[in-house]
Design an enzyme around this catalytic site. Structure first.
Site, PDB file in Angstrom:
ATOM      1  N   HIS A   1      -1.603   0.851  -4.408  1.00  0.00           N
ATOM      2  CA  HIS A   1      -2.009   2.685  -4.267  1.00  0.00           C
ATOM      3  C   HIS A   1      -1.188   3.573  -4.924  1.00  0.00           C
ATOM      4  O   HIS A   1      -0.525   4.759  -4.443  1.00  0.00           O
ATOM      5  CB  HIS A   1      -2.115   2.945  -2.635  1.00  0.00           C
ATOM      6  CG  HIS A   1      -2.701   2.027  -1.816  1.00  0.00           C
ATOM      7  ND1 HIS A   1      -3.125   2.265  -0.192  1.00  0.00           N
ATOM      8  CD2 HIS A   1      -3.945   1.630  -2.158  1.00  0.00           C
ATOM      9  CE1 HIS A   1      -3.671   1.696  -0.273  1.00  0.00           C
ATOM     10  NE2 HIS A   1      -4.598   1.319  -0.775  1.00  0.00           N
TER      11      HIS A   1
ATOM     12  N   SER B   1      -2.706  -0.791   9.511  1.00  0.00           N
ATOM     13  CA  SER B   1      -3.332  -0.486  10.764  1.00  0.00           C
ATOM     14  C   SER B   1      -5.252  -1.171  10.104  1.00  0.00           C
ATOM     15  O   SER B   1      -5.798  -1.842  11.006  1.00  0.00           O
ATOM     16  CB  SER B   1      -3.577   0.716  10.892  1.00  0.00           C
ATOM     17  OG  SER B   1      -4.590   1.378   9.823  1.00  0.00           O
TER      18      SER B   1
ATOM     19  N   GLN C   1       0.452  -1.309   0.548  1.00  0.00           N
ATOM     20  CA  GLN C   1      -0.258  -0.260   0.098  1.00  0.00           C
ATOM     21  C   GLN C   1       0.715   0.872  -0.117  1.00  0.00           C
ATOM     22  O   GLN C   1       0.384   2.307  -0.399  1.00  0.00           O
ATOM     23  CB  GLN C   1      -0.911  -0.191   1.222  1.00  0.00           C
ATOM     24  CG  GLN C   1      -2.169  -1.243   1.155  1.00  0.00           C
ATOM     25  CD  GLN C   1      -2.187  -1.418   2.369  1.00  0.00           C
ATOM     26  OE1 GLN C   1      -3.259  -0.511   2.417  1.00  0.00           O
ATOM     27  NE2 GLN C   1      -1.838  -1.745   3.415  1.00  0.00           N
TER      28      GLN C   1
ATOM     29  N   ASP D   1       6.289   4.699  -1.360  1.00  0.00           N
ATOM     30  CA  ASP D   1       7.621   4.612  -1.241  1.00  0.00           C
ATOM     31  C   ASP D   1       8.203   3.124  -1.973  1.00  0.00           C
ATOM     32  O   ASP D   1       7.436   2.082  -2.834  1.00  0.00           O
ATOM     33  CB  ASP D   1       7.997   4.512   0.028  1.00  0.00           C
ATOM     34  CG  ASP D   1       7.400   3.541   0.761  1.00  0.00           C
ATOM     35  OD1 ASP D   1       8.082   2.884  -0.016  1.00  0.00           O
ATOM     36  OD2 ASP D   1       7.498   3.430   1.958  1.00  0.00           O
TER      37      ASP D   1
ATOM     38  N   CYS E   1       0.770  16.604 -20.880  1.00  0.00           N
ATOM     39  CA  CYS E   1       0.981  14.809 -20.382  1.00  0.00           C
ATOM     40  C   CYS E   1       2.056  14.631 -21.717  1.00  0.00           C
ATOM     41  O   CYS E   1       1.969  15.226 -23.042  1.00  0.00           O
ATOM     42  CB  CYS E   1      -0.341  14.476 -20.511  1.00  0.00           C
ATOM     43  SG  CYS E   1       0.147  12.927 -21.561  1.00  0.00           S
TER      44      CYS E   1
ATOM     45  N   CYS F   1      -2.011  11.155 -16.686  1.00  0.00           N
ATOM     46  CA  CYS F   1      -2.961  12.067 -16.994  1.00  0.00           C
ATOM     47  C   CYS F   1      -4.328  11.129 -17.249  1.00  0.00           C
ATOM     48  O   CYS F   1      -4.555  10.230 -17.535  1.00  0.00           O
ATOM     49  CB  CYS F   1      -2.118  11.955 -18.345  1.00  0.00           C
ATOM     50  SG  CYS F   1      -2.726  12.597 -19.366  1.00  0.00           S
TER      51      CYS F   1
HETATM   52  P1  OAD Z   1      -1.583   3.061   8.906  1.00  0.00           P
HETATM   53  O1  OAD Z   1      -0.657   4.076   9.771  1.00  0.00           O
HETATM   54  O2  OAD Z   1      -3.160   3.129   8.840  1.00  0.00           O
HETATM   55  O3  OAD Z   1      -0.920   1.859   9.748  1.00  0.00           O
HETATM   56  C1  OAD Z   1       0.131   1.676  10.194  1.00  0.00           C
HETATM   57  C2  OAD Z   1       0.339   0.499  11.424  1.00  0.00           C
HETATM   58  O4  OAD Z   1       1.052  -0.105  11.479  1.00  0.00           O
HETATM   59  C3  OAD Z   1       0.205   1.045  12.560  1.00  0.00           C
HETATM   60  O5  OAD Z   1      -0.795  -0.603  12.411  1.00  0.00           O
HETATM   61  C4  OAD Z   1       0.614   0.659  12.849  1.00  0.00           C
HETATM   62  O6  OAD Z   1       0.665  -0.008  15.085  1.00  0.00           O
HETATM   63  C5  OAD Z   1       2.238   0.369  12.572  1.00  0.00           C
HETATM   64  N1  OAD Z   1       3.495   0.702  12.272  1.00  0.00           N
HETATM   65  C6  OAD Z   1       4.284   1.853  12.987  1.00  0.00           C
HETATM   66  N2  OAD Z   1       5.630   1.329  12.675  1.00  0.00           N
HETATM   67  C7  OAD Z   1       5.656   0.401  12.929  1.00  0.00           C
HETATM   68  C8  OAD Z   1       7.006  -0.943  13.293  1.00  0.00           C
HETATM   69  N3  OAD Z   1       8.480  -0.456  13.233  1.00  0.00           N
HETATM   70  N4  OAD Z   1       7.366  -2.220  12.636  1.00  0.00           N
HETATM   71  C9  OAD Z   1       5.472  -2.752  12.759  1.00  0.00           C
HETATM   72  N5  OAD Z   1       4.563  -2.385  12.388  1.00  0.00           N
HETATM   73  C10 OAD Z   1       4.954  -0.759  12.656  1.00  0.00           C
HETATM   74  O7  OAD Z   1      -0.844   2.355   7.214  1.00  0.00           O
HETATM   75  P2  OAD Z   1      -1.739   1.416   6.024  1.00  0.00           P
HETATM   76  O8  OAD Z   1      -2.263   0.678   7.360  1.00  0.00           O
HETATM   77  O9  OAD Z   1      -0.502   1.475   5.485  1.00  0.00           O
HETATM   78  O10 OAD Z   1      -3.043   5.429   1.039  1.00  0.00           O
HETATM   79  O11 OAD Z   1      -2.735   2.824   5.702  1.00  0.00           O
HETATM   80  C11 OAD Z   1      -3.127   1.968   4.869  1.00  0.00           C
HETATM   81  C12 OAD Z   1      -3.399   3.532   3.469  1.00  0.00           C
HETATM   82  O12 OAD Z   1      -3.674   4.820   4.294  1.00  0.00           O
HETATM   83  C13 OAD Z   1      -2.151   4.284   3.162  1.00  0.00           C
HETATM   84  O13 OAD Z   1      -1.713   3.282   2.376  1.00  0.00           O
HETATM   85  C14 OAD Z   1      -2.292   5.566   2.690  1.00  0.00           C
HETATM   86  C15 OAD Z   1      -3.735   5.745   3.624  1.00  0.00           C
HETATM   87  O14 OAD Z   1      -4.818   6.406   2.791  1.00  0.00           O
HETATM   88  C16 OAD Z   1      -2.540   5.848   0.095  1.00  0.00           C
HETATM   89  O15 OAD Z   1      -1.654   6.815   0.198  1.00  0.00           O
HETATM   90  C17 OAD Z   1      -3.175   5.598  -1.612  1.00  0.00           C
END
Ligand code: OAD
Length: 229
Positions: free
Chosen positions: A103, A172, A85, A88, A130, A111
């Site tokens: 994502h 999360s 997701q 980077d 574009c 575009c």
């Molecule tokens: P979140 O910020 O919702 O969740 C990050 C998770 O990583 C949390 O559950 C933390 O507890 C856990 N965490 C933090 N540090 C950690 C570590 N060192 N080791 C293990 N776990 C750790 O991020 P995502 O679940 O990726 O979409 O969020 C999903 C999407 O929400 C993202 O891709 C983004 C956003 O909308 C887009 O940018 C399109």
């Protein structure tokens, strides 16, 4: 299949989205991460991602990303795919293969007129033209906003069908549909395991939870898996 979220990049210095120092902290999701926001105020959306881009591009992979490379190189019981997701490029920088950016990617723009995707390591603005159709002001960061379809989902659905081991790292489980993948994989017979600082809202979808920093826990688990294979 490994599903990664922002938590896998946290130890590389990239803030997650929903933790206390998260990326959304100074911005409302509705202002910078929805397709409506992009149409309403593209300048603000471009500014947000242009500011974020240099930090994401200069970040370096951590031991969790590198453990995946080792798993991919040495695992004998199947092919390891990485569905991320994250926008980077730390999986690629670590040498991971079979990476699916559902994502999008911070180093690309798409575009909205013709669908052409271009590499964009520098700034993208409302002036950007574009390279395919020549229309200006239609290039959007190639990042999936709320209200848009995920990328590469046909391939991901096929992977979920035949997945035997599903590993979620640092997500999360707040965002659909990635937060349903563990359940789907389990339905198809996969073992499921979650790596996080704490159990998540989807904890019932996982057979096993490993609590701790992914950079510390994942390399140990990869050692275990490689011994078994
Ligand atoms: P979140 O910020 O919702 O969740 C990050 C998770 O990583 C949390 O559950 C933390 O507890 C856990 N965490 C933090 N540090 C950690 C570590 N060192 N080791 C293990 N776990 C750790 O991020 P995502 O679940 O990726 O979409 O969020 C999903 C999407 O929400 C993202 O891709 C983004 C956003 O909308 C887009 O940018 C399109």
């Amino acid at each position: 299949m490994i599903l990664s979220g922002a938590g896998i990049s946290a130890e590389s210095g990239i803030p997650t989205f929903r933790d206390s120092d998260g990326l959304w902290n100074n911005h409302r999701i509705e202002d910078v991460a929805t397709i409506e926001a992009y149409y309403r105020n593209p300048e603000m959306v471009h500014d947000f991602y242009n500011e974020l881009k240099p930090d994401l591009l200069k970040a370096e992979p951590n031991p969790a990303h590198l453990a995946i490379t080792r798993l991919q190189n040495e695992y004998k019981n199947g092919t390891v795919s990485v569905v991320t997701q994250n926008v980077d490029l730390l999986h690629e920088k670590a040498g991971n293969r079979n990476v699916y950016h559902i994502h999008g990617r911070i180093d690309e723009a798409v575009c909205m007129n013709c669908g052409q995707v271009m590499t964009a390591k520098g700034e993208v603005t409302t002036e950007t033209v574009c390279p395919q159709c020549g229309v200006p002001a239609m290039m959007k960061p190639n990042i999936v906003f709320f209200g848009e379809n995920l990328l590469r989902m046909n391939e991901v659905d096929a992977l979920l069908d035949k997945c035997r081991l599903f590993i979620a790292v640092g997500t999360s489980g707040a965002v659909y549909p990635a937060n349903t993948f563990a359940r789907t994989a389990k339905y198809h017979g996969a073992d499921t395991i979650e790596f996080n600082l704490h159990t998540t809202v989807n904890n019932r979808d996982f057979d096993r939870h490993v609590i701790g920093k992914a950079g510390e826990t994942l390399p140990i688990y990869v050692d275990e898996l490689l011994k078994e294979s």
